[in-house]
Motif scaffolding. Structure first.
Motif, short mmCIF file in Angstrom:
data_model
loop_
_atom_site.label_atom_id
_atom_site.label_comp_id
_atom_site.label_asym_id
_atom_site.label_seq_id
_atom_site.Cartn_x
_atom_site.Cartn_y
_atom_site.Cartn_z
N GLN A 224 1.03 -1.41 -0.07
CA GLN A 224 0.12 -0.22 0.04
C GLN A 224 0.82 1.26 -0.19
O GLN A 224 2.01 1.18 0.23
CB GLN A 224 -0.88 0.08 1.25
CG GLN A 224 -0.16 0.30 2.56
CD GLN A 224 -1.29 0.01 3.74
OE1 GLN A 224 -2.22 -0.03 3.43
NE2 GLN A 224 -0.64 0.50 4.89
N ILE A 225 0.07 2.56 -0.43
CA ILE A 225 1.08 3.58 -0.47
C ILE A 225 0.92 4.34 0.82
O ILE A 225 -0.06 4.49 1.31
CB ILE A 225 0.46 4.48 -1.75
CG1 ILE A 225 0.89 3.88 -3.08
CG2 ILE A 225 1.19 5.83 -1.79
CD1 ILE A 225 0.09 4.38 -4.29
N ASN A 226 1.96 4.97 1.11
CA ASN A 226 2.04 6.11 2.20
C ASN A 226 1.77 7.34 1.48
O ASN A 226 2.74 7.96 0.88
CB ASN A 226 3.39 5.94 2.99
CG ASN A 226 3.20 4.54 4.11
OD1 ASN A 226 2.01 4.41 4.31
ND2 ASN A 226 4.20 4.42 4.66
N TYR A 227 0.89 8.00 1.77
CA TYR A 227 0.67 9.68 1.44
C TYR A 227 1.23 10.45 2.10
O TYR A 227 0.67 10.39 3.72
CB TYR A 227 -0.82 9.71 0.88
CG TYR A 227 -1.02 8.97 -0.32
CD1 TYR A 227 -1.01 9.52 -1.44
CD2 TYR A 227 -1.93 7.62 -0.32
CE1 TYR A 227 -1.27 8.92 -2.75
CE2 TYR A 227 -2.11 7.05 -1.31
CZ TYR A 227 -2.06 7.75 -2.53
OH TYR A 227 -2.35 6.93 -3.74
N LEU A 228 2.03 11.44 2.07
CA LEU A 228 2.46 12.38 2.92
C LEU A 228 2.26 13.76 2.47
O LEU A 228 1.63 14.09 1.36
CB LEU A 228 3.93 12.27 3.09
CG LEU A 228 4.61 10.88 3.59
CD1 LEU A 228 6.10 11.00 3.68
CD2 LEU A 228 3.94 10.56 4.95
N ASP A 229 2.24 14.81 3.45
CA ASP A 229 1.80 16.28 3.09
C ASP A 229 2.84 16.78 1.95
O ASP A 229 4.40 16.34 2.02
CB ASP A 229 1.80 16.85 4.04
CG ASP A 229 0.80 16.89 5.15
OD1 ASP A 229 -0.26 16.67 4.82
OD2 ASP A 229 0.99 17.10 6.37
N ILE A 230 2.57 17.47 1.08
CA ILE A 230 3.32 18.17 -0.05
C ILE A 230 4.33 18.90 0.79
O ILE A 230 5.32 19.19 0.52
CB ILE A 230 2.31 18.81 -1.09
CG1 ILE A 230 1.78 17.67 -2.08
CG2 ILE A 230 3.19 19.62 -2.02
CD1 ILE A 230 0.83 18.17 -2.75
#
Length: 409
Positions: A224-230
């Motif tokens: 699964q992907i870890n999404y982080l703040d831009i």
């Protein structure tokens, strides 16, 4: 118009710095006295479309492109077409009777006459207001033969990972001992139609155009992907696909895919393998049961043991094969003791044999046990069957015949 130029030409040109729009206009001079930006939009067939902001009284204006450039029209008028959105202060001052150059009351569409006043400016003579000419002076470039701007889109992409081997969990020895990264970074390199390329910045700040897919190439749901703040300091900018990680649901191989909303035919993929240093439970499709020796002495006092040297405690071996072609030889019952059933009762009606349990972990003797050895009960000689089956595959079985002997026989 009585006062066409409300400020000097030098002052007007000072506005046209590269950081501003394509031009400026003076809307209706003394009747409206509005200044604002003018933006060149595109060339549509033989017409050039310019845009005026709505709040300044004009939406857009089409000029039929001259064949000789602005210089070819410097000494004469030129026809164009426009969309009119009259500002209220102008219509009020004219008592709502605005007429075009032919004397007709102005409606929504009308004709305009353009005359060049210099190499980069022109005047549109449009209406009469109480007998006074209303003009729109434009200071800015004219886009002769400029093609429609083409969107810059991806033409090729490469997807990569900081590490393509991911541990099953943060507690797995593959992470704690071997040091595999649980959250390797995702790397995306993109080539664009204008010859440029992009990497981290594009991945972050164009995240809304990028479609990462951690499902289609992952039927077993192991990544699964870890999404982080831009931008950590500005969460409102949204998130981007920064890392790949494991779901903890199993080991194996999966693919991460990527495509683009503005170029759906451009795709890329990278393969990731989720690994564990702890053996993983799989379902056997076949199995074999074996012993270090198939003949046991009846006891350690019997001549078969003391004189002939038969092993009173032969080791038990279990081999399991799986649907993917892999196998675990000899030690499956130790690695997966909870899944293995060694039956020393059903095939032993005279109670001749019994299993000797061993600790799965030698450093934890009080912990889980597995069937490590077989021995005799000492209750007599004869033949018995030792049976094997599995909790997660009850239809897969195996058995071996064991003979208990006595030196006195």
């Amino acid at each position: 118009m009585k006062n066409l130029l409300s400020i000097s030409t030098a002052a007007i040109l000072a506005f046209s710095s590269p950081v501003l729009a394509d031009g400026f206009y003076n809307l209706f001079g003394s009747h409206g006295d509005k200044w604002g930006e003018l933006t060149f939009e595109e060339t549509v067939n033989t017409y050039t479309l310019w845009v005026w902001p709505n709040e300044e009284g004009q939406v857009n204006y089409y000029i039929n492109n001259p064949t000789g450039g602005s210089d070819g029209w410097s000494n004469g008028p030129y026809d164009g077409y426009f969309t009119v959105d009259m500002p209220e202060e102008l219509t009020q001052s004219c008592n709502y009777t605005i007429t075009d150059e032919y004397g007709y009351t102005s409606d929504v569409w009308g004709a305009a006459r353009m005359r060049w006043t210099s190499g980069d400016s022109f005047v549109l003579q449009r209406w009469q207001c109480d007998g006074t000419a209303l003009e729109l002076e434009v200071i800015g470039r004219y886009a002769f033969a400029q093609p429609t701007p083409q969107s810059v889109v991806p033409v090729a992409a490469t997807l990569g990972l900081q590490s393509d081997r991911i541990p099953l969990s943060v507690n797995d020895p593959a992470h704690t001992v071997q040091g595999l990264d649980k959250n390797p970074a995702i790397y995306l390199d993109v080539d664009f139609s204008d010859g440029t390329s992009g990497g981290d910045d594009y991945q972050k700040f164009s995240a809304s155009n990028i479609i990462f897919d951690d499902v289609s190439g992952d039927p077993d749901d192991i990544i699964q992907i870890n999404y982080l703040d831009i931008d950590y300091n500005n969460p409102g900018l949204g998130k981007y696909a920064a890392q790949l990680t494991s779901t903890g649901k199993g080991v194996g191989t999966a693919q991460l895919l990527v495509s683009f909303r503005d170029a759906p035919h451009v795709t890329a993929a990278v393969t990731a393998t989720v690994v564990s240093a702890v053996p993983q439970l799989k379902t056997p499709v076949s199995a074999a049961l074996a012993l270090q020796s198939y003949r046991l002495p009846v006891s350690n006092r019997d001549a078969a043991y003391t004189v002939y040297g038969l092993d009173l405690f032969p080791a038990i071996f279990v081999t399991a094969e799986f649907g993917d072609g892999s196998s675990v030889a000899n030690s499956y019952h130790q690695d997966f003791a909870d899944n293995v059933i060694i039956d020393d009762v059903s095939g032993d009606p005279y109670d001749l044999i019994k299993v000797v349990p061993w600790a799965v972990d030698n450093n934890a003797p009080q912990g889980p046990k597995y069937a490590g050895q077989l021995t005799s009960t000492g209750r007599g000689a004869g033949t018995a069957n030792l049976l094997l089956s599995f909790k997660n595959a009850p239809g897969v079985t195996a058995s071996i015949a064991v003979t208990v002997v006595s030196g006195s026989n």
